[in-house]
Design a protein around this motif. Structure first.
Motif, PDB file in Angstrom:
ATOM      1  N   ARG A   1       0.830  -1.211   0.000  1.00  0.00           N
ATOM      2  CA  ARG A   1       0.000   0.000   0.000  1.00  0.00           C
ATOM      3  C   ARG A   1       0.866   1.263   0.000  1.00  0.00           C
TER       4      ARG A   1
ATOM      5  N   ARG B   1      -9.690  11.135 -10.887  1.00  0.00           N
ATOM      6  CA  ARG B   1     -10.594  10.625  -9.858  1.00  0.00           C
ATOM      7  C   ARG B   1     -10.333   9.138  -9.574  1.00  0.00           C
TER       8      ARG B   1
ATOM      9  N   ASP C   1      -8.074   9.147  -6.855  1.00  0.00           N
ATOM     10  CA  ASP C   1      -8.798   9.449  -5.614  1.00  0.00           C
ATOM     11  C   ASP C   1      -9.461   8.190  -5.055  1.00  0.00           C
ATOM     12  N   GLU C   2     -10.040   7.384  -5.947  1.00  0.00           N
ATOM     13  CA  GLU C   2     -10.700   6.150  -5.506  1.00  0.00           C
ATOM     14  C   GLU C   2      -9.680   5.161  -4.948  1.00  0.00           C
TER      15      GLU C   2
ATOM     16  N   ALA D   1      -6.883   5.993  -3.451  1.00  0.00           N
ATOM     17  CA  ALA D   1      -6.534   6.518  -2.131  1.00  0.00           C
ATOM     18  C   ALA D   1      -7.640   6.226  -1.116  1.00  0.00           C
ATOM     19  N   ALA D   2      -8.902   6.405  -1.534  1.00  0.00           N
ATOM     20  CA  ALA D   2     -10.025   6.174  -0.628  1.00  0.00           C
ATOM     21  C   ALA D   2     -10.108   4.709  -0.193  1.00  0.00           C
ATOM     22  N   ALA D   3      -9.594   3.814  -1.031  1.00  0.00           N
ATOM     23  CA  ALA D   3      -9.596   2.387  -0.698  1.00  0.00           C
ATOM     24  C   ALA D   3      -8.357   1.984   0.081  1.00  0.00           C
ATOM     25  N   GLY D   4      -7.617   2.960   0.596  1.00  0.00           N
ATOM     26  CA  GLY D   4      -6.417   2.651   1.364  1.00  0.00           C
ATOM     27  C   GLY D   4      -5.285   2.127   0.510  1.00  0.00           C
ATOM     28  N   TYR D   5      -5.291   2.487  -0.781  1.00  0.00           N
ATOM     29  CA  TYR D   5      -4.252   2.084  -1.736  1.00  0.00           C
ATOM     30  C   TYR D   5      -4.222   0.570  -1.947  1.00  0.00           C
TER      31      TYR D   5
ATOM     32  N   ALA E   1     -10.306  -0.003  -8.643  1.00  0.00           N
ATOM     33  CA  ALA E   1     -10.868   1.326  -8.382  1.00  0.00           C
ATOM     34  C   ALA E   1     -11.813   1.733  -9.508  1.00  0.00           C
TER      35      ALA E   1
ATOM     36  N   VAL F   1     -14.737   4.803 -10.512  1.00  0.00           N
ATOM     37  CA  VAL F   1     -15.388   6.066 -10.191  1.00  0.00           C
ATOM     38  C   VAL F   1     -16.885   5.884 -10.412  1.00  0.00           C
TER      39      VAL F   1
ATOM     40  N   ARG G   1     -20.522  10.344  -9.685  1.00  0.00           N
ATOM     41  CA  ARG G   1     -19.359  11.221  -9.561  1.00  0.00           C
ATOM     42  C   ARG G   1     -18.805  11.583 -10.931  1.00  0.00           C
TER      43      ARG G   1
END
Length: 309
Positions: free
Chosen positions: A212, A253, A256-257, A259-263, A270, A272, A276
């Motif tokens: 990660r 984005r 961003d997804e 990152a939001a999933a903790g890498y 991932a 989007v 969104r």
């Protein structure tokens, strides 16, 4: 759209390929003036032909790529071809004076996919991404149009193609592993104690902190490539800027997804969400309206929602 019925059908075939396989890209393309969209679909359709050979290889993918290269040469020489995608591509290349050498560079990278499964560093990876992605940005420039010399916009166009490709690499780590490939540079992974075997192990069980951290590092690197590329959008024809800006925002984005999933890019892909993506595209539509009014072109239709990419 071309008036000739066969050519019209060829471009429609490319459009269907783009809509089915390049959904984020297709949504952004809807923000282009209608007359320029078919050329983008043709370029995408050709890239997809090569992708299918290397991603789902038959008994002799080398021969299949060689045949595609030969068909491409014949299509560009004749200005048409029996294969619809190549017929549309030949018309696009001729209509927009796209450099044929760019397609040879693209096919060189596709051939690399048949033999190269790892990249020791970013310099080695750059050889691949030049042909697989940067040249796509360069092919697009004559279609998009520029406000000054095309050469001024080329570095940023190539950088944006690279950013898109690096984003794909990060999103598709798990799928690429399943095909025996690792596109993440080995020296960057090694700095976090990660190698192919660790990726494979994490693919099976998940939850590996070093992996990660390595992905987070490469996400930061990819964001830097976007930052280098984005100023080039101002060098494009105003009516094309909303399309490219929206494509860049949509692809960013994906980071961003991640990152939001903790890498975690190994146990999930991932995506989007549609709402969104449409939220990102909406401001682009407003800019399209303003640009087309200023340019004196026709009305703008709201893009239909595309399935999640």
């Amino acid at each position: 759209m071309p008036v000739d019925p066969e050519l019209h059908a060829a471009y429609q075939a490319c459009k269907r390929i783009n809509a089915r396989h390049g959904r984020t890209y297709f949504l952004a393309t809807r923000l282009l003036p209608p007359a320029r969209r078919p050329a983008v679909h043709a370029l995408y359709g050709f890239a997809r032909l090569a992708d299918e050979i290397v991603d789902d290889p038959g008994p002799d993918p080398v021969a299949a790529l060689d045949a595609l290269a030969a068909d491409l040469r014949a299509a560009l020489a004749a200005g048409t071809h029996a294969t619809p995608v190549l017929a549309a591509l030949a018309d696009t290349v001729r209509g927009y004076a796209i450099d044929p050498a760019l397609f040879q560079a693209f096919l060189r990278s596709m051939r690399m996919d048949l033999t190269v499964t790892d990249y020791p560093d970013l310099a080695a990876l750059a050889e691949y991404t030049h042909g697989s992605a940067e040249v796509i940005g360069l092919m697009m420039l004559p279609v998009l149009g520029t406000v000054g010399p095309v050469a001024d916009a080329e570095p940023a166009a190539a950088a944006l193609g690279e950013a898109f490709q690096l984003t794909n690499f990060l999103r598709d780590v798990g799928e690429d592993l399943d095909r025996g490939r690792v596109y993440l540079p080995a020296d960057h992974l090694a700095a976090f104690g990660v190698d192919r075997q660790r990726l494979l192990a994490t693919r099976a069980v998940g939850g590996d902190r070093p992996v990660r951290r390595a992905v987070a590092h490469l996400v930061a690197h990819t964001r830097a490539v976007y930052r280098a590329a984005l100023p080039g959008i101002a060098l494009l024809d105003p009516v094309a800027r909303p399309c490219v800006d929206t494509a860049a925002r949509l692809y960013a984005r994906i980071l961003d997804e991640i990152a939001a999933a903790g890498y975690d890019v190994l146990t999930r892909r991932a995506v989007v969400p549609r709402r969104r993506r449409l939220a990102v595209a909406a401001p682009g539509l407003a800019r399209v309206v303003a640009a087309r009014v200023a340019a004196g072109t026709g009305p703008v239709r709201t893009p239909a929602p595309a399935p999640a990419a």
